[in-house]
Scaffold this motif. Structure first.
Motif, PDB file in Angstrom:
ATOM      1  N   VAL A  78       0.859  -1.184   0.000  1.00 37.30           N
ATOM      2  CA  VAL A  78       0.000   0.000   0.000  1.00 37.30           C
ATOM      3  C   VAL A  78       0.891   1.228   0.000  1.00 37.30           C
ATOM      4  O   VAL A  78       0.731   2.127  -0.819  1.00 37.30           O
ATOM      5  CB  VAL A  78      -0.948   0.020   1.221  1.00 37.30           C
ATOM      6  N   SER A  79       1.847   1.246   0.931  1.00 41.30           N
ATOM      7  CA  SER A  79       2.789   2.362   1.045  1.00 41.30           C
ATOM      8  C   SER A  79       3.956   1.923   1.916  1.00 41.30           C
ATOM      9  O   SER A  79       3.747   1.381   3.007  1.00 41.30           O
ATOM     10  CB  SER A  79       2.089   3.569   1.670  1.00 41.30           C
ATOM     11  N   GLY A  80       5.155   2.150   1.443  1.00 45.14           N
ATOM     12  CA  GLY A  80       6.342   1.778   2.222  1.00 45.14           C
ATOM     13  C   GLY A  80       6.363   0.287   2.493  1.00 45.14           C
ATOM     14  O   GLY A  80       6.350  -0.518   1.577  1.00 45.14           O
ATOM     15  N   TRP A  81       6.396  -0.076   3.764  1.00 45.18           N
ATOM     16  CA  TRP A  81       6.395  -1.489   4.164  1.00 45.18           C
ATOM     17  C   TRP A  81       4.987  -1.994   4.429  1.00 45.18           C
ATOM     18  O   TRP A  81       4.780  -3.173   4.677  1.00 45.18           O
ATOM     19  CB  TRP A  81       7.243  -1.690   5.417  1.00 45.18           C
ATOM     20  N   PHE A  82       3.992  -1.119   4.366  1.00 43.22           N
ATOM     21  CA  PHE A  82       2.605  -1.428   4.722  1.00 43.22           C
ATOM     22  C   PHE A  82       1.910  -2.145   3.560  1.00 43.22           C
ATOM     23  O   PHE A  82       1.785  -1.594   2.470  1.00 43.22           O
ATOM     24  CB  PHE A  82       1.876  -0.115   5.060  1.00 43.22           C
ATOM     25  N   THR A  83       1.475  -3.388   3.796  1.00 38.75           N
ATOM     26  CA  THR A  83       0.823  -4.180   2.750  1.00 38.75           C
ATOM     27  C   THR A  83      -0.690  -4.220   2.986  1.00 38.75           C
ATOM     28  O   THR A  83      -1.180  -3.794   4.032  1.00 38.75           O
ATOM     29  CB  THR A  83       1.363  -5.616   2.734  1.00 38.75           C
ATOM     30  N   TYR A  84      -1.401  -4.784   2.025  1.00 36.91           N
ATOM     31  CA  TYR A  84      -2.851  -4.911   2.164  1.00 36.91           C
ATOM     32  C   TYR A  84      -3.235  -5.821   3.330  1.00 36.91           C
ATOM     33  O   TYR A  84      -4.280  -5.633   3.944  1.00 36.91           O
ATOM     34  CB  TYR A  84      -3.478  -5.401   0.858  1.00 36.91           C
ATOM     35  N   LYS A  85      -2.396  -6.789   3.642  1.00 38.10           N
ATOM     36  CA  LYS A  85      -2.647  -7.639   4.812  1.00 38.10           C
ATOM     37  C   LYS A  85      -2.703  -6.791   6.079  1.00 38.10           C
ATOM     38  O   LYS A  85      -3.508  -7.042   6.971  1.00 38.10           O
ATOM     39  CB  LYS A  85      -1.572  -8.710   4.934  1.00 38.10           C
ATOM     40  N   HIS A  86      -1.869  -5.763   6.138  1.00 37.34           N
ATOM     41  CA  HIS A  86      -1.816  -4.910   7.323  1.00 37.34           C
ATOM     42  C   HIS A  86      -3.112  -4.126   7.542  1.00 37.34           C
ATOM     43  O   HIS A  86      -3.342  -3.621   8.642  1.00 37.34           O
ATOM     44  CB  HIS A  86      -0.616  -3.957   7.258  1.00 37.34           C
ATOM     45  N   LEU A  87      -3.938  -4.008   6.516  1.00 38.30           N
ATOM     46  CA  LEU A  87      -5.231  -3.330   6.705  1.00 38.30           C
ATOM     47  C   LEU A  87      -6.115  -4.086   7.691  1.00 38.30           C
ATOM     48  O   LEU A  87      -7.039  -3.501   8.270  1.00 38.30           O
ATOM     49  CB  LEU A  87      -5.947  -3.147   5.366  1.00 38.30           C
ATOM     50  N   ALA A  88      -5.824  -5.354   7.907  1.00 37.39           N
ATOM     51  CA  ALA A  88      -6.550  -6.125   8.923  1.00 37.39           C
ATOM     52  C   ALA A  88      -6.330  -5.541  10.317  1.00 37.39           C
ATOM     53  O   ALA A  88      -7.119  -5.798  11.234  1.00 37.39           O
ATOM     54  CB  ALA A  88      -6.134  -7.590   8.890  1.00 37.39           C
ATOM     55  N   LEU A  89      -5.289  -4.742  10.473  1.00 39.62           N
ATOM     56  CA  LEU A  89      -5.042  -4.109  11.774  1.00 39.62           C
ATOM     57  C   LEU A  89      -6.165  -3.153  12.178  1.00 39.62           C
ATOM     58  O   LEU A  89      -6.391  -2.933  13.374  1.00 39.62           O
ATOM     59  CB  LEU A  89      -3.708  -3.347  11.754  1.00 39.62           C
ATOM     60  N   ILE A  90      -6.875  -2.611  11.204  1.00 39.62           N
ATOM     61  CA  ILE A  90      -7.954  -1.666  11.534  1.00 39.62           C
ATOM     62  C   ILE A  90      -9.022  -2.346  12.390  1.00 39.62           C
ATOM     63  O   ILE A  90      -9.287  -1.891  13.514  1.00 39.62           O
ATOM     64  CB  ILE A  90      -8.536  -1.010  10.264  1.00 39.62           C
ATOM     65  N   PRO A  91      -9.644  -3.438  11.930  1.00 33.39           N
ATOM     66  CA  PRO A  91     -10.623  -4.078  12.814  1.00 33.39           C
ATOM     67  C   PRO A  91      -9.989  -4.732  14.043  1.00 33.39           C
ATOM     68  O   PRO A  91     -10.612  -4.788  15.112  1.00 33.39           O
ATOM     69  CB  PRO A  91     -11.335  -5.101  11.924  1.00 33.39           C
ATOM     70  N   PHE A  92      -8.741  -5.226  13.925  1.00 35.05           N
ATOM     71  CA  PHE A  92      -8.080  -5.765  15.120  1.00 35.05           C
ATOM     72  C   PHE A  92      -7.986  -4.682  16.200  1.00 35.05           C
ATOM     73  O   PHE A  92      -8.296  -4.920  17.372  1.00 35.05           O
ATOM     74  CB  PHE A  92      -6.677  -6.286  14.803  1.00 35.05           C
ATOM     75  N   PHE A  93      -7.547  -3.480  15.821  1.00 39.29           N
ATOM     76  CA  PHE A  93      -7.435  -2.390  16.788  1.00 39.29           C
ATOM     77  C   PHE A  93      -8.800  -1.929  17.294  1.00 39.29           C
ATOM     78  O   PHE A  93      -8.940  -1.565  18.468  1.00 39.29           O
ATOM     79  CB  PHE A  93      -6.648  -1.211  16.216  1.00 39.29           C
ATOM     80  N   LEU A  94      -9.816  -1.930  16.433  1.00 38.40           N
ATOM     81  CA  LEU A  94     -11.160  -1.565  16.897  1.00 38.40           C
ATOM     82  C   LEU A  94     -11.618  -2.521  17.996  1.00 38.40           C
ATOM     83  O   LEU A  94     -12.190  -2.087  19.004  1.00 38.40           O
ATOM     84  CB  LEU A  94     -12.154  -1.557  15.732  1.00 38.40           C
ATOM     85  N   GLY A  95     -11.369  -3.804  17.807  1.00 37.43           N
ATOM     86  CA  GLY A  95     -11.708  -4.781  18.845  1.00 37.43           C
ATOM     87  C   GLY A  95     -10.904  -4.541  20.111  1.00 37.43           C
ATOM     88  O   GLY A  95     -11.437  -4.590  21.232  1.00 37.43           O
TER      89      GLY A  95
END
Length: 117
Positions: A78-95
């Protein structure tokens, strides 16, 4: 319903582990729907609601991650070292924040509540 929810969740993760895409993807729906229903049914109990919302966000993150691997876009940057898999962090952090709210904010303000037992 909660016990059936676990069966669906396990089937989803078995599908993921064995790379059985149809099983993994199909099991997202009953797993997620039941977790939402459980959270809704516990909306009057702050402790249960926060924990059940965290589970719903966890299932969402887990399901997104599984789909990203199945469809081979998990490693795309997505940007730099951040991949699309890392977008899973959004709901993980919401939880995670649901639980932080309960344990750091709500529970200390309601020490006499039966929900803190």
């Amino acid at each position: 319903m909660e016990n059936l929810h676990i069966v669906f969740w396990l089937l989803k993760d078995i599908g993921w582990c064995l790379i059985w895409k149809p099983l993994g993807i199909v099991m997202i729906f009953p797993t997620l729907i039941i977790s939402i229903v459980i959270a809704y049914r516990t909306r009057d109990m702050v402790s249960e609601l926060c924990h059940n919302l965290a589970i719903t966000f966890w299932i969402s993150a887990n399901s997104y991650w599984m789909i990203s691997e199945f469809l081979h876009f998990d490693a795309m940057v997505v940007s730099g070292w951040f991949t699309y898999k890392h977008l899973a962090l959004i709901p993980f952090f919401l939880g995670f924040f649901c639980l932080v709210y309960y344990y750091a904010i709500w529970r200390p303000k309601h020490p006499d509540s039966l929900e803190t037992l």
